[in-house]
Design an enzyme around this catalytic site. Structure first.
Site, PDB file in Angstrom:
ATOM      1  CG  ASN A 214      37.916  41.632  21.476  1.00  0.00           C
ATOM      2  OD1 ASN A 214      37.555  41.747  20.354  1.00  0.00           O
ATOM      3  ND2 ASN A 214      36.854  41.719  22.229  1.00  0.00           N
ATOM      4  CG  ASP A 283      35.396  36.689  29.380  1.00  0.00           C
ATOM      5  OD1 ASP A 283      34.317  36.612  28.964  1.00  0.00           O
ATOM      6  OD2 ASP A 283      36.272  36.215  29.089  1.00  0.00           O
ATOM      7  CG  ASP A 311      28.160  33.642  29.067  1.00  0.00           C
ATOM      8  OD1 ASP A 311      27.767  33.770  27.928  1.00  0.00           O
ATOM      9  OD2 ASP A 311      29.300  33.219  29.496  1.00  0.00           O
ATOM     10  CE  LYS A 342      35.064  28.993  25.957  1.00  0.00           C
ATOM     11  NZ  LYS A 342      35.802  29.756  25.026  1.00  0.00           N
TER      12      LYS A 342
HETATM   13  N1  CTP Z   1      29.697  35.143  25.257  1.00  0.00           N
HETATM   14  C1  CTP Z   1      28.482  36.043  25.479  1.00  0.00           C
HETATM   15  N2  CTP Z   1      29.064  37.168  26.627  1.00  0.00           N
HETATM   16  C2  CTP Z   1      29.979  36.876  27.245  1.00  0.00           C
HETATM   17  C3  CTP Z   1      31.146  36.261  26.781  1.00  0.00           C
HETATM   18  C4  CTP Z   1      30.852  35.283  25.805  1.00  0.00           C
HETATM   19  O1  CTP Z   1      27.650  35.896  25.015  1.00  0.00           O
HETATM   20  N3  CTP Z   1      29.939  37.827  28.208  1.00  0.00           N
HETATM   21  C5  CTP Z   1      29.524  34.407  24.005  1.00  0.00           C
HETATM   22  C6  CTP Z   1      30.302  34.523  22.612  1.00  0.00           C
HETATM   23  O2  CTP Z   1      29.670  35.582  21.838  1.00  0.00           O
HETATM   24  C7  CTP Z   1      30.568  33.365  22.154  1.00  0.00           C
HETATM   25  C8  CTP Z   1      30.712  32.197  23.266  1.00  0.00           C
HETATM   26  O3  CTP Z   1      29.905  33.022  24.389  1.00  0.00           O
HETATM   27  O4  CTP Z   1      29.497  32.858  21.347  1.00  0.00           O
HETATM   28  C9  CTP Z   1      31.916  32.138  23.874  1.00  0.00           C
HETATM   29  O5  CTP Z   1      32.841  33.228  24.135  1.00  0.00           O
HETATM   30  P1  CTP Z   1      34.296  32.900  24.343  1.00  0.00           P
HETATM   31  O6  CTP Z   1      34.860  34.372  24.886  1.00  0.00           O
HETATM   32  O7  CTP Z   1      35.103  32.133  23.849  1.00  0.00           O
HETATM   33  O8  CTP Z   1      33.699  32.282  26.163  1.00  0.00           O
HETATM   34  P2  CTP Z   1      34.160  32.699  27.660  1.00  0.00           P
HETATM   35  O9  CTP Z   1      32.824  32.449  27.930  1.00  0.00           O
HETATM   36  O10 CTP Z   1      34.658  34.022  27.640  1.00  0.00           O
HETATM   37  O11 CTP Z   1      35.191  31.642  28.115  1.00  0.00           O
HETATM   38  P3  CTP Z   1      36.527  31.429  28.322  1.00  0.00           P
HETATM   39  O12 CTP Z   1      37.165  32.886  28.834  1.00  0.00           O
HETATM   40  O13 CTP Z   1      36.862  30.633  29.170  1.00  0.00           O
HETATM   41  O14 CTP Z   1      37.252  31.156  26.919  1.00  0.00           O
END
Ligand code: CTP
Length: 406
Positions: A214, A283, A311, A342
């Protein structure tokens, strides 16, 4: 919703220039210190005025420049005392071999050397000289004596020199010096705390040459790591692939995939007091990345199977005794509502929310901080400034004891 302003007192330093060709970098240093919110009063030796004019430094610093012990502009006639009294540090850049020798001996035969002897604040020097002058036993002895006296020595660096030789003795660049001086002046609010952080993107392979990533640049995470180090923390930075210099003083773990990032975080979580997840973690990953390059097969399309990644932040926050957890949320719309959801879902004490389209890759950022007390907005500012404000807020929330600001 309250705006949070920096609670730091305005910082002031006295910048002394001595007579070296690197004096031209001091002009840039005044500007860069200004970027860090530091007010600069310049004092120059006679020799420094042979390299750059006081008028240049006056225009850049916005203050009259002092060069003489007998300057009548200080009301009580004692510039050698008065000029440093409201400063948090005296910085001498460039510091010549001659100046270092004088300071090591405690000589006071001009305004700058007398200011250094009469100071009641720290002294920081940035040596700049020919490599043989630097390597001379007399200079090395003087530098060792200055360090024993508590003087902070920044640099020198090695490389091409104005004299045409190559080696140690170049003054550090203005931005490096400004960063180090600014860090030195920060209050040590995270002293003794261990901070574990993730930053940058992850890279999930598809085959031997392709992958999914990304647009995260890592700038915000790296700025936070620097701010935490400046606040006295011991920082472990787990970083995805970025093209940024490692923050000086951070213990680095470089990873590519989310799985590697997770493994690295697991290794360090038990010892961490604070966890800050800034990384834009993918993700999903391709369920079975191919060992060799996928070949084009006529007009046929390609279908890839994905499986979810762990996560990392949610895992850390769900430990039986979790560190103080801070998450980031980059959203493209409905910022407040998504961020609040979140924060609850991941069970983190503090969530920093920003709009992806105005934050990714940029040098500045505008964020909201969501915690139990509500939402606090930080005005748009350089990521380095935003990072310091976030670190101040984290220090206040997790009850870190503030050590006296320098
Ligand atoms: N994060 C993480 N591990 C993942 C995804 C996210 O540690 N696999 C952490 C990121 O570093 C950030 C927070 O979670 O601090 C939010 O990440 P974000 O990508 O915005 O959230 P998602 O859980 O992916 O939610 P969504 O896809 O619904 O936006």
């Amino acid at each position: 919703m309250p705006d949070i302003e920096s609670k730091n007192e305005p910082k002031k330093v006295l910048l002394g220039l001595t007579g070296g060709v690197a004096a031209y970098k001091a002009a840039e240093l005044v500007r860069r210190l200004g970027d860090h919110g530091i007010d600069v009063q310049v004092v120059m030796t006679k020799a420094a005025c042979g390299f750059i004019t006081p008028a240049t430094l006056q225009a850049l610093s916005g203050h009259p420049v002092y060069t003489d012990m007998w300057d009548g502009r200080i009301a009580n006639g004692m510039p050698h005392i008065e000029l440093s009294r409201d400063k948090q540090a005296i910085v001498v850049a460039p510091a010549t071999a001659d100046f270092l020798a004088k300071a090591a001996l405690g000589l006071a035969d001009d305004l700058l050397s007398t200011l250094c002897l009469a100071r009641d604040c720290p002294l920081i020097v940035a040596p700049a000289m020919n490599r043989q002058m630097w390597e001379h036993p007399a200079t090395q002895r003087n530098v060792a004596q200055l360090k024993r006296d508590g003087v902070i020595v920044l640099g020198p660096d090695s490389g091409d020199q104005a004299c045409g030789e190559t080696g140690m003795g170049r003054m550090l660049e203005a931005d490096e010096l400004a960063e180090a001086i600014s860090a030195f002046l920060e209050p040590k609010t995270l002293s003794g705390k261990r901070v574990l952080m993730t930053a940058g993107p992850t890279f999930e392979p598809i085959d031997a040459v392709r992958g999914i990533t990304n647009r995260s640049s890592g700038k915000m995470g790296y700025a936070l790591a620097r701010a935490a180090i400046a606040a006295g923390a011991e920082v472990t930075l787990v970083s995805g692939p970025v093209s940024l210099a490692a923050p000086v003083g951070a213990s680095m773990e470089r990873v590519q995939t989310a799985a590697e990032m997770f493994d690295a975080v697991k290794k360090h979580t038990a010892k961490a007091d604070i966890f800050i997840g800034v990384a834009a973690v993918a993700d999903f990953r391709v369920s079975a990345p191919r060992k060799h390059k996928i070949k084009k097969n006529g007009d046929k399309g390609l279908t890839l199977d994905f499986v979810p990644n762990p996560d990392i932040l949610a895992w850390v926050a769900s430990r039986p005794k979790p560190p103080f957890c801070v998450g980031f949320a980059a959203e493209s719309r409905n910022l407040d509502a998504y961020a609040d959801e979140k924060r609850r879902r991941k069970k983190v004490k503090l969530l920093i929310a920003n709009l992806a389209q105005s934050a990714i890759g940029a040098d500045d950022n505008e964020v909201s901080m969501l915690d139990d007390a509500g939402t606090h907005r930080l005005p748009r500012a350089a990521k380095t400034v935003v990072a310091r404000q976030i670190i101040e807020h984290i220090a206040a929330l997790c009850g870190a004891k503030a050590r006296k600001s320098r």
